[in-house]
Motif scaffolding. Structure first.
Motif, PDB file in Angstrom:
ATOM      1  N   ARG A  29      -8.462   1.835   2.192  1.00 50.41           N
ATOM      2  CA  ARG A  29      -8.213   3.125   2.832  1.00 50.41           C
ATOM      3  C   ARG A  29      -7.486   2.815   4.130  1.00 50.41           C
ATOM      4  N   ALA A  44       2.539   6.692  -7.035  1.00 46.99           N
ATOM      5  CA  ALA A  44       1.554   7.657  -7.554  1.00 46.99           C
ATOM      6  C   ALA A  44       1.996   9.086  -7.253  1.00 46.99           C
ATOM      7  N   ASP A  45       2.534   9.316  -6.063  1.00 47.83           N
ATOM      8  CA  ASP A  45       3.005  10.661  -5.702  1.00 47.83           C
ATOM      9  C   ASP A  45       4.148  11.104  -6.604  1.00 47.83           C
ATOM     10  N   ALA A  95      -4.375  -1.446  -4.761  1.00 46.14           N
ATOM     11  CA  ALA A  95      -4.282  -0.696  -3.510  1.00 46.14           C
ATOM     12  C   ALA A  95      -5.433   0.270  -3.340  1.00 46.14           C
ATOM     13  N   SER A  96      -6.055   0.688  -4.429  1.00 44.79           N
ATOM     14  CA  SER A  96      -7.164   1.643  -4.353  1.00 44.79           C
ATOM     15  C   SER A  96      -8.382   1.063  -3.655  1.00 44.79           C
ATOM     16  N   HIS A 154       0.235  -0.025 -12.300  1.00 43.51           N
ATOM     17  CA  HIS A 154      -0.794  -0.218 -11.277  1.00 43.51           C
ATOM     18  C   HIS A 154      -0.589  -1.596 -10.657  1.00 43.51           C
ATOM     19  N   LEU A 160       0.825  -1.209   0.000  1.00 42.38           N
ATOM     20  CA  LEU A 160       0.000   0.000   0.000  1.00 42.38           C
ATOM     21  C   LEU A 160       0.857   1.256   0.000  1.00 42.38           C
ATOM     22  N   PHE A 161       1.910   1.255   0.800  1.00 41.18           N
ATOM     23  CA  PHE A 161       2.768   2.436   0.887  1.00 41.18           C
ATOM     24  C   PHE A 161       3.516   2.658  -0.424  1.00 41.18           C
ATOM     25  N   ARG A 171       1.282   4.146  -3.132  1.00 39.08           N
ATOM     26  CA  ARG A 171       1.053   5.573  -2.885  1.00 39.08           C
ATOM     27  C   ARG A 171       2.295   6.388  -3.237  1.00 39.08           C
ATOM     28  N   SER A 172       3.474   5.868  -2.901  1.00 36.69           N
ATOM     29  CA  SER A 172       4.712   6.576  -3.215  1.00 36.69           C
ATOM     30  C   SER A 172       4.910   6.708  -4.723  1.00 36.69           C
TER      31      SER A 172
END
Length: 345
Positions: A259, A228-229, A255-256, A241, A221-222, A225-226
């Protein structure tokens, strides 16, 4: 001493923990003492497969990931095998990394401890089959699936290459966790997921449940997010993805659908969402986790699976029935910790 709440408490609604659940809370506070002296489980074996770099810049990028994986493995006391980093014994001979990988997997067939296989590099997809680009002959998802078939030990299979999505259905199975950097073979750009994932394993911010260790789910998950950032900061569209599969259904979960550590979406066909097993697996355990016996972990895993199944049915159960079932499971879990640590109420 700062006391951490283990991962199985994450997502439980605290206002339900009254009455009998209060006993579980009291027990829970006692079993968090990381002072148990017990033999740790055997560490996993880490097999790093590094593909042909192509451009020289990628060679450095790939070897940096190998260095980070080795550092994590050293903390875990895990032995490391590598493919694709050594020079051939005969300088005149072309390397055949596919053969070396096959030999490693054949030798691993008799083991019991978990085997982690991490693919680092570039992949391709020809419309029918996905391939990992190695020095020498490339290797397909179907070939790897055949080589892994005799292995009965727990497997963690992480393909961080481009076009790695088709590896997920090919490698998915019982007692396996499969992670791919892409969701399909058509995502063929060089990926950023591999470096983000290995960094997440040693990043405190990735420890979403604050239990002093980073699970596979948390790292997944992390890292997503990293990645995508990083694309967003450059004003670019995300071209990768990642997917995770730990139920053996060959589907994978993005991961989407999460939450934090809580699923916010469910498969339409009613199958369980991936992630529960991956959240129980970590490469570098906390001191408390490392002190637990294999027998304890087995019993805890069975209870936690029941808890996850109950939480998945929450909306379909009457509130009183759900509360009673939740209380029963949490008391059983707390009692397990109490009996193991030798603490009392």
């Amino acid at each position: 001493m700062t006391r951490r709440i283990p991962h199985f408490w994450s997502g439980v609604r605290w206002h339900r923990l009254i009455g009998g659940i209060g006993i579980a809370l009291m027990l829970g506070l006692s079993f968090l003492c990381p002072c148990i002296q017990a033999a740790p489980s055997d560490p996993p074996t880490l097999l790093l497969v590094v593909g042909a770099p192509g451009e020289s810049g990628y060679a450095t990028h790939h070897l940096n990931q190998v260095t980070q994986w080795r550092a994590h493995a050293a903390k875990a006391g895990a032995p490391v095998l590598t493919v694709g980093t050594e020079s051939p014994k005969d300088p005149a001979a072309a390397p055949d990394d596919a053969l070396q990988l096959q030999n490693h997997l054949q030798q691993a067939a008799g083991g019991d401890a978990p085997l982690w296989v991490v693919w680092i590099g570039h992949g391709t997809f020809d419309g029918k089959e996905a391939w990992l680009n190695l020095r020498g002959p490339d290797i397909s998802a179907a070939q790897i699936a055949a080589w892994l078939k005799p292995l009965q030990r727990p497997l963690v299979l992480i393909n961080t290459a481009s076009a790695s999505g088709p590896f997920l259905p090919a490698l998915s199975g019982t007692n396996r966790i499969v992670i791919t950097a892409t969701r399909s073979g058509s995502e063929q750009n060089a990926t950023r997921f591999g470096s983000a994932f290995v960094e997440a394993l040693g990043t405190p911010a990735a420890d979403l449940d604050v239990d002093e260790q980073v699970s596979l789910l948390e790292a997944f998950l992390f890292a997503v997010r990293s990645v995508a950032d990083s694309y967003r900061s450059e004003g670019r569209l995300v071209t990768e993805h990642a997917l995770l599969d730990d139920t053996g259904d060959r589907q994978g979960t993005p991961a989407s659908w999460y939450r934090g550590l809580q699923p916010i979406q469910k498969p339409k066909d009613g199958r369980p969402i991936d992630g529960a097993k991956a959240h129980r697996v970590t490469l570098v355990p906390s001191p408390f986790e490392a002190s637990l016996t294999p027998e304890f972990r087995t019993r805890r895993a069975a209870i936690e699976e029941r808890l996850a199944a109950l939480k998945a049915k929450k909306t379909s159960l009457p509130e009183a029935e759900y509360d009673q079932a939740l209380e029963t499971i949490l008391l059983e879990l707390a009692t397990l910790y109490r009996d193991f640590t030798g603490t009392s109420r």
